[in-house]
Design a protein around this motif. Structure first.
Motif, mmCIF file in Angstrom:
data_model
loop_
_atom_site.group_PDB
_atom_site.id
_atom_site.type_symbol
_atom_site.label_atom_id
_atom_site.label_comp_id
_atom_site.label_asym_id
_atom_site.label_seq_id
_atom_site.Cartn_x
_atom_site.Cartn_y
_atom_site.Cartn_z
ATOM 1 N N ASP A 93 0.816 -1.211 0.000
ATOM 2 C CA ASP A 93 0.000 0.000 0.000
ATOM 3 C C ASP A 93 0.849 1.260 0.000
ATOM 4 O OD1 ASP A 93 -2.343 -1.422 0.039
ATOM 5 O OD2 ASP A 93 -2.586 -1.312 2.205
ATOM 6 N N LEU A 94 2.060 1.164 0.511
ATOM 7 C CA LEU A 94 2.882 2.349 0.687
ATOM 8 C C LEU A 94 4.034 2.457 -0.304
ATOM 9 C CD1 LEU A 94 3.062 2.358 4.571
ATOM 10 C CD2 LEU A 94 1.509 3.627 3.097
ATOM 11 N N ASN A 95 4.573 1.365 -0.722
ATOM 12 C CA ASN A 95 5.763 1.373 -1.554
ATOM 13 C C ASN A 95 5.396 1.671 -3.011
ATOM 14 O OD1 ASN A 95 8.128 0.810 -2.935
ATOM 15 N ND2 ASN A 95 8.648 -0.922 -1.616
ATOM 16 N N PRO A 96 5.857 2.788 -3.570
ATOM 17 C CA PRO A 96 5.478 3.161 -4.937
ATOM 18 C C PRO A 96 5.814 2.095 -5.988
ATOM 19 C CG PRO A 96 6.565 4.998 -3.848
ATOM 20 C CD PRO A 96 6.695 3.806 -2.940
ATOM 21 N N ILE A 97 6.933 1.396 -5.836
ATOM 22 C CA ILE A 97 7.290 0.386 -6.844
ATOM 23 C C ILE A 97 6.292 -0.765 -6.835
ATOM 24 C CG2 ILE A 97 8.893 -0.963 -5.420
ATOM 25 C CD1 ILE A 97 9.580 -0.149 -9.079
ATOM 26 N N GLU A 98 5.738 -1.079 -5.660
ATOM 27 C CA GLU A 98 4.749 -2.159 -5.592
ATOM 28 C C GLU A 98 3.486 -1.788 -6.364
ATOM 29 O OE1 GLU A 98 5.509 -5.062 -4.667
ATOM 30 O OE2 GLU A 98 7.381 -4.594 -3.611
ATOM 31 N N ALA A 102 2.017 -3.798 -9.691
ATOM 32 C CA ALA A 102 0.623 -4.228 -9.867
ATOM 33 C C ALA A 102 0.089 -3.811 -11.237
ATOM 34 C CB ALA A 102 -0.245 -3.653 -8.754
ATOM 35 N N LEU A 103 0.374 -2.571 -11.640
ATOM 36 C CA LEU A 103 -0.035 -2.115 -12.974
ATOM 37 C C LEU A 103 0.645 -2.946 -14.064
ATOM 38 C CD1 LEU A 103 0.290 1.751 -12.431
ATOM 39 C CD2 LEU A 103 -1.841 0.431 -12.581
ATOM 40 N N LEU A 104 1.919 -3.167 -13.871
ATOM 41 C CA LEU A 104 2.717 -3.903 -14.852
ATOM 42 C C LEU A 104 2.245 -5.348 -14.984
ATOM 43 C CD1 LEU A 104 5.178 -3.413 -16.676
ATOM 44 C CD2 LEU A 104 6.621 -4.174 -14.786
ATOM 45 N N GLN A 105 1.895 -5.964 -13.866
ATOM 46 C CA GLN A 105 1.457 -7.360 -13.890
ATOM 47 C C GLN A 105 0.237 -7.536 -14.796
ATOM 48 O OE1 GLN A 105 0.414 -8.967 -10.056
ATOM 49 N NE2 GLN A 105 0.478 -11.059 -10.810
ATOM 50 N N ARG A 106 -0.689 -6.597 -14.723
ATOM 51 C CA ARG A 106 -1.885 -6.690 -15.578
ATOM 52 C C ARG A 106 -1.519 -6.601 -17.056
ATOM 53 N NH1 ARG A 106 -4.068 -2.343 -12.395
ATOM 54 N NH2 ARG A 106 -4.178 -3.277 -10.363
ATOM 55 N N LYS A 112 0.283 -12.447 -22.453
ATOM 56 C CA LYS A 112 0.420 -13.904 -22.373
ATOM 57 C C LYS A 112 1.819 -14.411 -22.769
ATOM 58 C CE LYS A 112 -4.512 -14.672 -23.222
ATOM 59 N NZ LYS A 112 -4.896 -13.625 -22.369
ATOM 60 N N PRO A 113 2.828 -14.113 -21.957
ATOM 61 C CA PRO A 113 4.180 -14.612 -22.273
ATOM 62 C C PRO A 113 4.191 -16.138 -22.347
ATOM 63 C CG PRO A 113 4.120 -13.503 -20.126
ATOM 64 C CD PRO A 113 2.773 -13.368 -20.725
ATOM 65 N N ARG A 114 4.980 -16.675 -23.292
ATOM 66 C CA ARG A 114 5.015 -18.119 -23.541
ATOM 67 C C ARG A 114 6.069 -18.848 -22.736
ATOM 68 N NH1 ARG A 114 5.058 -15.419 -28.236
ATOM 69 N NH2 ARG A 114 7.211 -15.957 -28.577
ATOM 70 N N ASN A 115 7.108 -18.136 -22.303
ATOM 71 C CA ASN A 115 8.192 -18.767 -21.554
ATOM 72 C C ASN A 115 8.926 -17.678 -20.760
ATOM 73 O OD1 ASN A 115 10.082 -17.501 -23.383
ATOM 74 N ND2 ASN A 115 9.576 -19.117 -24.851
ATOM 75 N N VAL A 116 9.946 -18.071 -20.013
ATOM 76 C CA VAL A 116 10.659 -17.118 -19.160
ATOM 77 C C VAL A 116 11.318 -16.014 -19.976
ATOM 78 C CG1 VAL A 116 12.553 -16.859 -17.500
ATOM 79 C CG2 VAL A 116 11.004 -18.798 -17.313
ATOM 80 N N ASP A 117 11.942 -16.366 -21.092
ATOM 81 C CA ASP A 117 12.592 -15.349 -21.922
ATOM 82 C C ASP A 117 11.569 -14.341 -22.449
ATOM 83 O OD1 ASP A 117 15.094 -16.460 -21.551
ATOM 84 O OD2 ASP A 117 14.978 -17.676 -23.377
ATOM 85 N N CYS A 120 10.459 -12.011 -19.573
ATOM 86 C CA CYS A 120 11.449 -10.964 -19.277
ATOM 87 C C CYS A 120 11.425 -9.865 -20.326
ATOM 88 C CB CYS A 120 12.846 -11.573 -19.169
ATOM 89 S SG CYS A 120 13.014 -12.653 -17.736
ATOM 90 N N LYS A 121 11.322 -10.254 -21.579
ATOM 91 C CA LYS A 121 11.277 -9.278 -22.680
ATOM 92 C C LYS A 121 10.030 -8.398 -22.554
ATOM 93 C CE LYS A 121 10.843 -9.287 -27.737
ATOM 94 N NZ LYS A 121 9.418 -9.119 -27.987
ATOM 95 N N ILE A 122 8.890 -9.010 -22.295
ATOM 96 C CA ILE A 122 7.635 -8.274 -22.187
ATOM 97 C C ILE A 122 7.644 -7.347 -20.981
ATOM 98 C CG2 ILE A 122 5.154 -8.546 -21.722
ATOM 99 C CD1 ILE A 122 5.270 -11.067 -23.544
ATOM 100 N N VAL A 123 8.169 -7.808 -19.851
ATOM 101 C CA VAL A 123 8.230 -6.959 -18.660
ATOM 102 C C VAL A 123 9.041 -5.707 -18.953
ATOM 103 C CG1 VAL A 123 9.180 -6.776 -16.321
ATOM 104 C CG2 VAL A 123 7.836 -8.771 -16.963
#
Length: 157
Positions: A93-98, A102-106, A112-117, A120-123
């Protein structure tokens, strides 16, 4: 392992390979990885702390094990950089990066990333789409979120 930092007029993200993380059993019983203190220092802090000190930034990290390791806190103390040493883990609730995570996760989930690589690219791509104004708003809204958290007795806001 993905690590990021944000501030007014500043943001950075790096992707670390699994070989730079400690393996452990996650809550779901599957393999999981967490950054260790040495890699946190060498890949995240050493390259950045002097710039933060020069820019008079106050560094905030949470209570994650690698953040609270004696050698990490010792380095930060010796560096002369301003930092908050006793920030609780999972204080979303307090930490701006968190809030940014949350926005980024959505956005990442929608792609729909297909694998770890791919993940990472999409993030990294999606992280770069956030405007400086959004980052600044998250950072500058800290005081209001803190006051609201106090108003509700420390409950989630």
């Amino acid at each position: 392992m993905i690590w990021a930092v944000i501030g007014v007029g500043y943001r950075d993200i790096i992707v670390l390979p699994k070989t730079m993380s400690d393996e452990y059993e996650g809550e779901d019983g599957k393999k999981a990885y967490r950054m260790n203190a040495q890699h946190y220092l060498s890949k995240c802090l050493y390259p950045r702390v002097q710039r933060w000190k020069k820019d008079e930034r106050i560094f905030m990290h949470d209570g994650a094990k690698c953040h609270q390791a004696k050698k990490v806190l010792g380095y930060l103390n010796k560096s002369g950089a301003s930092f908050i040493a006793d920030w609780p883990a999972r204080s979303c609730d307090l930490n701006p990066i968190e809030n940014l995570w949350a926005l980024l996760q959505r956005k990442v989930s929608d792609r729909k990333p297909r694998n770890v690589d791919d993940l990472c690219k999409i993030v990294k791509e999606e992280f770069d789409t956030y405007s400086e104004q959004i980052v600044q708003n998250l950072v500058m809204s800290y005081e209001a979120r803190l006051k609201e958290c106090i108003r509700v007795g420390g409950l989630s806001i």
